[in-house]
Design an enzyme around this catalytic site. Structure first.
Site, PDB file in Angstrom:
ATOM      1  N   GLU A  84      -8.860  -9.462  -6.273  1.00  0.00           N
ATOM      2  CA  GLU A  84      -9.220 -10.415  -7.318  1.00  0.00           C
ATOM      3  C   GLU A  84      -9.936 -11.650  -6.777  1.00  0.00           C
ATOM      4  O   GLU A  84     -10.506 -12.429  -7.550  1.00  0.00           O
ATOM      5  CB  GLU A  84      -7.983 -10.835  -8.122  1.00  0.00           C
ATOM      6  CG  GLU A  84      -6.922 -11.582  -7.349  1.00  0.00           C
ATOM      7  CD  GLU A  84      -5.897 -10.676  -6.675  1.00  0.00           C
ATOM      8  OE1 GLU A  84      -4.833 -11.200  -6.306  1.00  0.00           O
ATOM      9  OE2 GLU A  84      -6.166  -9.460  -6.519  1.00  0.00           O
ATOM     10  N   HIS A 108     -10.894  -1.181   0.272  1.00  0.00           N
ATOM     11  CA  HIS A 108     -10.598  -0.636  -1.064  1.00  0.00           C
ATOM     12  C   HIS A 108     -11.882  -0.742  -1.875  1.00  0.00           C
ATOM     13  O   HIS A 108     -12.652  -1.684  -1.712  1.00  0.00           O
ATOM     14  CB  HIS A 108      -9.464  -1.424  -1.715  1.00  0.00           C
ATOM     15  CG  HIS A 108      -9.104  -0.968  -3.098  1.00  0.00           C
ATOM     16  ND1 HIS A 108      -9.031   0.370  -3.455  1.00  0.00           N
ATOM     17  CD2 HIS A 108      -8.783  -1.662  -4.221  1.00  0.00           C
ATOM     18  CE1 HIS A 108      -8.674   0.463  -4.724  1.00  0.00           C
ATOM     19  NE2 HIS A 108      -8.529  -0.757  -5.210  1.00  0.00           N
ATOM     20  N   ASP A 191      -6.506   5.724  -6.112  1.00  0.00           N
ATOM     21  CA  ASP A 191      -5.607   4.653  -5.696  1.00  0.00           C
ATOM     22  C   ASP A 191      -5.008   3.952  -6.906  1.00  0.00           C
ATOM     23  O   ASP A 191      -3.788   3.746  -6.979  1.00  0.00           O
ATOM     24  CB  ASP A 191      -6.365   3.652  -4.820  1.00  0.00           C
ATOM     25  CG  ASP A 191      -5.463   2.567  -4.266  1.00  0.00           C
ATOM     26  OD1 ASP A 191      -4.730   2.845  -3.304  1.00  0.00           O
ATOM     27  OD2 ASP A 191      -5.489   1.439  -4.791  1.00  0.00           O
ATOM     28  N   GLU A 227      23.050   4.600  -8.226  1.00  0.00           N
ATOM     29  CA  GLU A 227      22.631   5.968  -8.521  1.00  0.00           C
ATOM     30  C   GLU A 227      21.155   6.086  -8.911  1.00  0.00           C
ATOM     31  O   GLU A 227      20.526   7.113  -8.636  1.00  0.00           O
ATOM     32  CB  GLU A 227      23.510   6.554  -9.636  1.00  0.00           C
ATOM     33  CG  GLU A 227      24.989   6.620  -9.303  1.00  0.00           C
ATOM     34  CD  GLU A 227      25.273   7.413  -8.035  1.00  0.00           C
ATOM     35  OE1 GLU A 227      24.479   8.318  -7.691  1.00  0.00           O
ATOM     36  OE2 GLU A 227      26.290   7.127  -7.371  1.00  0.00           O
TER      37      GLU A 227
END
Length: 331
Positions: A84, A108, A191, A227
């Protein structure tokens, strides 16, 4: 199948006589800069004038410059600041300092793929994207190993862009593990999809839904947390080490049977349809447009509101208390 490259396919000598400017010194930036330096490459670091990382750069044996100055000095510019922030930084500090024959690199593809950065025609535009966090990229290099990386070429002005991508990837240690060739579009879309549908959005909502289901049914929140959330790492580590087969070999037969008969009731055909919608919104630029608008809004109010709401969920409070019991998590 993707084609793999290794150090034997790379020519690190292509970087001799060239100056590489690593812009940013965060997780990836420090790893790239130090690995390249240790590989014999001439590296400098570009930072904002107010950056607090200048002392760290110098302590690591590197020289730091303001971003614009570093870009002007460099032949190869690797931009490793957050997505950004890249477009504004490029316009303010890099664009006017590019020269014909320079190489502009990314880890990226977001800003190139969605045209937030449009480089001139006479520079190479390349991606080298390690598939691991910066501290792992650095530690593996120091141990004589490496982290796999992706490479891509968006623009080949020199006729040698792929060779430069391979050389850089080798310089950070990726050639020791394996280098896969992709495209800016493929890397960006997969991605973003992985983050949204599985790794971040999908997993967090699944864990949260499981936690909420048990608590609503009257079970203790602490038990629900163990859990549905805490034990996720145990399963992911097994998958990471040896795939689904390793995980299923390691769990009980009861858990394995439950996996087979229940998993498809949770991830249904409707879920898959929604995944396709998510992918379409990434491909057509809808997600990117929304995120760009969000970042241009004063204070990113919607984003900050969502972050705050999630931080106030009961599972965060419960988890914080339970983690106090886990000595292995304490630094």
């Amino acid at each position: 199948m993707a084609k793999m490259y290794y150090d034997s396919d790379c020519n690190l000598k292509l970087l001799e006589g060239k100056t590489v400017a690593v812009i940013g010194y965060g997780s990836q930036g420090h790893a790239h800069a130090q690995n390249l330096k240790d590989s014999g490459v001439n590296v400098i670091v570009g930072l904002t004038p107010s950056s607090a990382r200048r002392k760290q750069v110098e302590a690591d044996g590197l020289k730091a410059y303001d971003t614009a100055e570093a870009a002007k000095m460099a032949d190869i510019i690797m931009i490793l600041v957050p997505d950004e922030k890249q477009a504004a930084m490029y316009e303010e500090s890099i664009a006017q300092n590019l020269e014909a024959g320079n190489i502009l690199m990314f880890a990226h593809g977001f800003n190139i793929n969605f045209k937030q950065i449009v480089p001139p025609a006479d520079v190479d535009v390349i991606m080298v994207a390690p598939k691991g966090p910066g501290h792992t990229v650095r530690s593996q290099y120091k141990e004589g190993r490496g982290v796999p990386a992706l490479i891509a070429v968006e623009k080949d002005a020199s006729g040698k862009a792929k060779e430069y991508a391979l050389a850089y990837a080798s310089g950070i240690g990726a050639g020791r593990a394996g280098i896969l060739e992709t495209t800016f579009r493929e890397e960006t879309e997969t991605d973003l999809f992985g983050e949204q549908a599985v790794l971040c959005g999908g997993v967090t909502e699944l864990m949260k839904a499981g936690f909420e289901t048990l608590v609503a049914a009257g079970y203790q929140p602490e038990i629900a947390y163990f859990e549905c959330i805490h034990e996720m790492k145990l399963i992911v580590d097994l998958i990471n080490q040896g795939g689904f087969g390793e995980m299923r070999y390691s769990i009980s037969d009861t858990a394995e049977y439950g996996d087979y008969v229940t998993g498809k009731r949770i991830i249904t055909d409707e879920t898959r349809k929604e995944m396709k919608k998510v992918l379409k919104e990434i491909q057509d630029g809808k997600f990117a447009a929304n995120w760009i608008i969000e970042n241009k809004a004063a204070g990113r109010a919607n984003f900050i509101s969502m972050r705050r709401n999630e931080s106030e969920h009961q599972l965060e409070t419960v988890g914080a208390e339970l983690r106090k019991m886990m000595s292995w998590l304490k630094k």
